[in-house]
Design a protein around this motif. Sequence first.
Motif, mmCIF file in Angstrom:
data_model
loop_
_atom_site.group_PDB
_atom_site.id
_atom_site.type_symbol
_atom_site.label_atom_id
_atom_site.label_comp_id
_atom_site.label_asym_id
_atom_site.label_seq_id
_atom_site.Cartn_x
_atom_site.Cartn_y
_atom_site.Cartn_z
ATOM 1 N N UNK A 189 0.847 -1.182 0.000
ATOM 2 C CA UNK A 189 0.000 0.000 0.000
ATOM 3 C C UNK A 189 0.888 1.240 0.000
ATOM 4 N N UNK A 190 1.041 1.865 -1.159
ATOM 5 C CA UNK A 190 1.783 3.126 -1.257
ATOM 6 C C UNK A 190 0.890 4.232 -0.704
ATOM 7 N N UNK A 208 -10.344 -3.011 1.285
ATOM 8 C CA UNK A 208 -11.120 -3.906 0.429
ATOM 9 C C UNK A 208 -10.207 -4.660 -0.529
ATOM 10 N N UNK A 209 -9.260 -3.958 -1.138
ATOM 11 C CA UNK A 209 -8.289 -4.607 -2.031
ATOM 12 C C UNK A 209 -7.523 -5.677 -1.258
ATOM 13 N N UNK A 210 -7.072 -5.333 -0.075
ATOM 14 C CA UNK A 210 -6.307 -6.280 0.732
ATOM 15 C C UNK A 210 -7.141 -7.497 1.115
ATOM 16 N N UNK A 211 -8.349 -7.277 1.572
ATOM 17 C CA UNK A 211 -9.177 -8.366 2.089
ATOM 18 C C UNK A 211 -9.665 -9.332 1.012
ATOM 19 N N UNK A 212 -9.528 -8.965 -0.246
ATOM 20 C CA UNK A 212 -9.881 -9.873 -1.340
ATOM 21 C C UNK A 212 -8.826 -10.961 -1.535
ATOM 22 N N UNK A 213 -7.699 -10.844 -0.869
ATOM 23 C CA UNK A 213 -6.583 -11.766 -1.056
ATOM 24 C C UNK A 213 -6.357 -12.592 0.201
ATOM 25 N N UNK A 214 -6.608 -13.883 0.094
ATOM 26 C CA UNK A 214 -6.389 -14.759 1.244
ATOM 27 C C UNK A 214 -4.896 -15.048 1.384
ATOM 28 N N UNK A 215 -4.523 -15.555 2.534
ATOM 29 C CA UNK A 215 -3.123 -15.905 2.826
ATOM 30 C C UNK A 215 -2.180 -14.765 2.445
ATOM 31 N N UNK A 216 -2.441 -13.594 3.009
ATOM 32 C CA UNK A 216 -1.653 -12.420 2.648
ATOM 33 C C UNK A 216 -1.225 -11.636 3.883
ATOM 34 N N UNK A 217 -0.302 -10.723 3.668
ATOM 35 C CA UNK A 217 0.070 -9.713 4.658
ATOM 36 C C UNK A 217 -0.069 -8.353 3.982
ATOM 37 N N UNK A 218 -0.261 -7.311 4.787
ATOM 38 C CA UNK A 218 -0.497 -5.956 4.288
ATOM 39 C C UNK A 218 0.578 -5.040 4.845
ATOM 40 N N UNK A 219 1.258 -4.312 3.955
ATOM 41 C CA UNK A 219 2.297 -3.368 4.377
ATOM 42 C C UNK A 219 2.010 -2.014 3.728
ATOM 43 N N UNK A 220 1.743 -1.026 4.552
ATOM 44 C CA UNK A 220 1.480 0.333 4.086
ATOM 45 C C UNK A 220 2.748 1.159 4.281
ATOM 46 N N UNK A 221 3.204 1.778 3.201
ATOM 47 C CA UNK A 221 4.479 2.495 3.195
ATOM 48 C C UNK A 221 4.219 4.003 3.242
ATOM 49 N N UNK A 267 3.734 -13.400 -4.798
ATOM 50 C CA UNK A 267 2.700 -12.638 -5.483
ATOM 51 C C UNK A 267 2.562 -11.305 -4.745
ATOM 52 N N UNK A 268 2.488 -10.213 -5.502
ATOM 53 C CA UNK A 268 2.358 -8.884 -4.919
ATOM 54 C C UNK A 268 1.138 -8.199 -5.526
ATOM 55 N N UNK A 269 0.315 -7.610 -4.665
ATOM 56 C CA UNK A 269 -0.834 -6.817 -5.094
ATOM 57 C C UNK A 269 -0.585 -5.397 -4.607
ATOM 58 N N UNK A 270 -0.664 -4.430 -5.513
ATOM 59 C CA UNK A 270 -0.470 -3.019 -5.168
ATOM 60 C C UNK A 270 -1.844 -2.357 -5.009
ATOM 61 N N UNK A 271 -1.994 -1.525 -3.980
ATOM 62 C CA UNK A 271 -3.258 -0.789 -3.839
ATOM 63 C C UNK A 271 -3.328 0.365 -4.831
ATOM 64 N N UNK A 272 -2.172 0.848 -5.268
ATOM 65 C CA UNK A 272 -2.123 1.836 -6.358
ATOM 66 C C UNK A 272 -0.787 1.711 -7.076
ATOM 67 N N UNK A 273 -0.820 1.941 -8.387
ATOM 68 C CA UNK A 273 0.378 1.880 -9.217
ATOM 69 C C UNK A 273 0.727 3.226 -9.829
ATOM 70 N N UNK A 274 -0.188 4.180 -9.701
ATOM 71 C CA UNK A 274 -0.003 5.508 -10.273
ATOM 72 C C UNK A 274 -0.374 6.544 -9.227
ATOM 73 N N UNK A 326 9.667 -0.442 -5.803
ATOM 74 C CA UNK A 326 10.958 -1.103 -5.597
ATOM 75 C C UNK A 326 10.783 -2.389 -4.789
ATOM 76 N N UNK A 327 9.964 -2.313 -3.723
ATOM 77 C CA UNK A 327 9.693 -3.505 -2.906
ATOM 78 C C UNK A 327 9.000 -4.566 -3.759
ATOM 79 N N UNK A 328 8.053 -4.144 -4.580
ATOM 80 C CA UNK A 328 7.345 -5.088 -5.458
ATOM 81 C C UNK A 328 8.332 -5.872 -6.328
ATOM 82 N N UNK A 329 9.258 -5.178 -6.957
ATOM 83 C CA UNK A 329 10.234 -5.857 -7.824
ATOM 84 C C UNK A 329 11.068 -6.875 -7.033
ATOM 85 N N UNK A 330 11.484 -6.492 -5.838
ATOM 86 C CA UNK A 330 12.302 -7.384 -5.009
ATOM 87 C C UNK A 330 11.519 -8.634 -4.591
#
Length: 191
Positions: free
Chosen positions: A24-25, A80-93, A62-69, A51-55
């Motif tokens: 989450x940017x 909502x974006x986060x909760x659609x993905x099971x077996x995940x962690x959420x990191x807001x930068x 698998x990486x899901x971005x809350x925004x790319x632009x 940068x984190x996504x690429x690494x």
Amino acid sequence: MLFLLLLALPATAQALTFSTVILDAGHGGHDGGAAWYGLVEKRLCLDVAQRVERLLKAKGLKVVMTRRTDTFVSLDDRAWIANRNSRSVFVSIHFNANRTTSIHGMEGYYRSSNGKILAGSILRSMDRRVTGKYRGLISRNFKVLRSTKMPAAVIECGYISNRTEANRCATPSHRQAIAEGIAAGILAVRG
């Protein structure tokens, strides 16, 4: 005695089970976040998140971005974006700011015990790789922490209101070090 030894184990011994990382940017669009010394938080957040996504993708996650632009995404939509993905962690930068411009350093925020494991691992990893002060872990009831169903952390990568730290954050090499610290911290707790 064994029980006391188990209590003394560092948090790095604890693992979380996940196959997806929600990055989450912070801020975006009309919400620029903090702005100091020519830096705008939303731009720094997106740059570090990409940068984190690429690494992480290079490590097979698998990486899901809350925004790319540079778009605005509401806090509810981020969850909502986060909760659609099971077996995940959420990191807001994020990047921080304060009117007291002498304050500097990195902070991690969490709400749950698993969020604390995640935030702690990321902050320890950043502390080893990034120039700056380790300001510690703080429990908070931020919207993105209480509305997400998975382990979640908000990472403040530095105070851009501090001239020295802002100068560092302005450089691609420093933002790369931040990204490497965040990615390594996420990977360190993957079970």
